[in-house]
Design a protein around this motif. Sequence first.
Motif, PDB file in Angstrom:
ATOM      1  N   SER A 173       1.058  -1.228  -0.260  1.00  0.00           N
ATOM      2  CA  SER A 173       0.059  -0.101  -0.121  1.00  0.00           C
ATOM      3  C   SER A 173       0.836   1.332   0.019  1.00  0.00           C
ATOM      4  CB  SER A 173      -0.966  -0.049   1.167  1.00  0.00           C
ATOM      5  OG  SER A 173      -0.306  -0.070   2.305  1.00  0.00           O
ATOM      6  N   LEU A 174       2.209   1.157  -0.034  1.00  0.00           N
ATOM      7  CA  LEU A 174       3.072   2.367   0.130  1.00  0.00           C
ATOM      8  C   LEU A 174       2.965   2.991  -1.143  1.00  0.00           C
ATOM      9  CD1 LEU A 174       5.018   3.971   1.651  1.00  0.00           C
ATOM     10  CD2 LEU A 174       6.715   2.496   1.119  1.00  0.00           C
ATOM     11  N   ILE A 175       2.883   4.475  -1.109  1.00  0.00           N
ATOM     12  CA  ILE A 175       3.226   5.245  -2.396  1.00  0.00           C
ATOM     13  C   ILE A 175       4.520   5.627  -2.276  1.00  0.00           C
ATOM     14  CG2 ILE A 175       2.163   7.200  -3.659  1.00  0.00           C
ATOM     15  CD1 ILE A 175      -0.564   6.542  -2.421  1.00  0.00           C
ATOM     16  N   ARG A 176       4.883   6.610  -1.283  1.00  0.00           N
ATOM     17  CA  ARG A 176       6.195   7.031  -1.186  1.00  0.00           C
ATOM     18  C   ARG A 176       6.381   7.593   0.298  1.00  0.00           C
ATOM     19  NH1 ARG A 176       2.796  10.731  -3.545  1.00  0.00           N
ATOM     20  NH2 ARG A 176       2.334  12.847  -2.214  1.00  0.00           N
ATOM     21  N   ILE A 177       7.767   7.673   0.576  1.00  0.00           N
ATOM     22  CA  ILE A 177       8.120   7.966   1.847  1.00  0.00           C
ATOM     23  C   ILE A 177       9.162   9.220   1.582  1.00  0.00           C
ATOM     24  CG2 ILE A 177       9.766   7.356   4.053  1.00  0.00           C
ATOM     25  CD1 ILE A 177       8.368   4.397   3.618  1.00  0.00           C
ATOM     26  N   PHE A 204      11.807   8.272  -1.230  1.00  0.00           N
ATOM     27  CA  PHE A 204      11.639   7.073  -1.415  1.00  0.00           C
ATOM     28  C   PHE A 204      10.307   6.667  -2.581  1.00  0.00           C
ATOM     29  CE2 PHE A 204      14.338   7.213   2.128  1.00  0.00           C
ATOM     30  CZ  PHE A 204      15.446   6.157   1.486  1.00  0.00           C
ATOM     31  N   ASP A 205      10.273   6.702  -3.758  1.00  0.00           N
ATOM     32  CA  ASP A 205       9.083   6.694  -4.622  1.00  0.00           C
ATOM     33  C   ASP A 205       9.003   5.195  -4.877  1.00  0.00           C
ATOM     34  OD1 ASP A 205       7.108   7.417  -6.149  1.00  0.00           O
ATOM     35  OD2 ASP A 205       8.115   8.223  -7.922  1.00  0.00           O
ATOM     36  N   ASN A 206       7.572   4.970  -4.352  1.00  0.00           N
ATOM     37  CA  ASN A 206       7.157   3.416  -4.711  1.00  0.00           C
ATOM     38  C   ASN A 206       5.995   3.583  -5.468  1.00  0.00           C
ATOM     39  OD1 ASN A 206       7.330   0.616  -4.520  1.00  0.00           O
ATOM     40  ND2 ASN A 206       5.666   0.485  -3.023  1.00  0.00           N
TER      41      ASN A 206
END
Length: 548
Positions: A238-242, A273-275
Amino acid sequence: MPANPNCYGSFGQPSVNQNFVYVGNVEKDEDGSVELSTIYGPWTLEEDIFRRRLKYFFMNPYEKFQARSRIPWKMFIQILKIVIFTYQLIDFGSLRSLHIEFMETTNLALKHLYLKDWTTSYETMPYPPSMGKMACYTDQEFFQSVDFILNRYNETESIAIGNFSPAQENGTTPPVEMCVHKYKEGVIWAFNQTFIFDSRVIKDCFKVMPVFDPPSNLSVYNIEKFLESVNRTINFDSLIRITLHFNLNTVHLKSLHRSSDPDCFLLNVRILFDNSEHSGQMLLLLETYVNDVTCKGDVLFDQGVDISEVFSWIFNGIVLIICFVSSILCLRSFHRAIVLKKDTVKFFETNYPSVIEVTWSDKMDFVDMWYILIIINDLLTGAGCICKIFIQMKMNTNYEICGILLGTGSLFAWFGVLRYLAMFKSFNVLIVTLKRAALSVFQFFICAFFIFIAFSICGWIVLGPYHIKFRELTTSLECLYSLINGDDIYTTFATMNQVSTGVWLFSRLYLYMFISLFIYVVLSMFITIIADTYDSIKVYSYSESFHF
């Protein structure tokens, strides 16, 4: 409106013997109107005076000087403007280059400090690129990268060669802020290709603090243990970015002299951090935003006055004065043109109410577009000079806006010289050629534009997944424009991915068609349009009736 000085006679006061002069017949258009440039008939004393007034108005500066020994002040000011504005642009360019170079090297230094496994290979710009983007591919790489950033941040002041220091709050180093952007719910079961997602995005920001490590009996930075201690987890599905945020103070010394004091900056560092693609590759980016702050230090200089600083302030004042004087002279000439236009319309309405009609094109002959260009140039340059003064006073650091104002102003200032070059036939031919061919060239560009866009979209859609130059629509446009100019043709053919044989064959047909069509047909037609116009203008350029 005719402007040939040889068609009106001498330029003195009219005499009584000149009251009636026969010059031809009245020529009417199909609608019965008469062009102002085709007026013929006997002249009275009033008409002769008004004719001479019109004749003088449409003279160029050299002809006005010959007629009345009138000094062309506007021409001298425009020439002076070019010299002064160009010098100012060079001075600003060197100042901006130092600032941009400092920002770029600072950004590279921070990447070496905070990004784990960063190498100089990422700093070069080979084409095609020799290596991929910096990224994390496992959860352990991600956690190690975050731990590396946190530890380096707290060691910055002691290990960095540059003068970087965390922005202090109440005498202590503030912690790094972490912001997690994620979907409210997101779980993927890849083994049977099922998933559950809630598309609502949640932003969770918190300060990252050190945690106690029992084996070493010390407080260390460990992002996994810290997240556990605050009941948080990282779900990569569910991670988009940090993003990690922190501020640094720095001082740019430059070369110390009176006109170049040190500059102090607050660096807002953002590590991303782009996911967002969820492709298994989490891109790692570092961005730096610079804010100018007031320095508190002092530099001791030798006694005396810095001549360069005094000269800089005087020079800025001269630029503003020249811009003001130039604008006033152009506005005055523009006002006189409007007054003469109104007088001309009134004259013909009074004396020839049913015979002569002053058309819109005749009225536009009184509007000198060069004056409008010069006024715009003065406004841009003046605003850019004021912006430059604020930068020198450290009241503003917006180099981009200042550069656009000064650069555009200098561009228009150099364009303004063409007005005075038109006084000479050899130079006037070029200007008139561009003017006469403008409509044909514009119509030709409209047709060529649609063909170009069609090829660009086709290349982006078909070749984009297999060719680095067509990955985006903008790069596709840039690639095809480069091909038109014969740039990098072999590389465009050679870098095509051969995964799909059908697409590879299509790319060959596509590129050969585009290059053949635009280089051998479109460009040739464009050159032919300009050449034909130039030849037709050149034939009449040596006749007495040729005027710009």
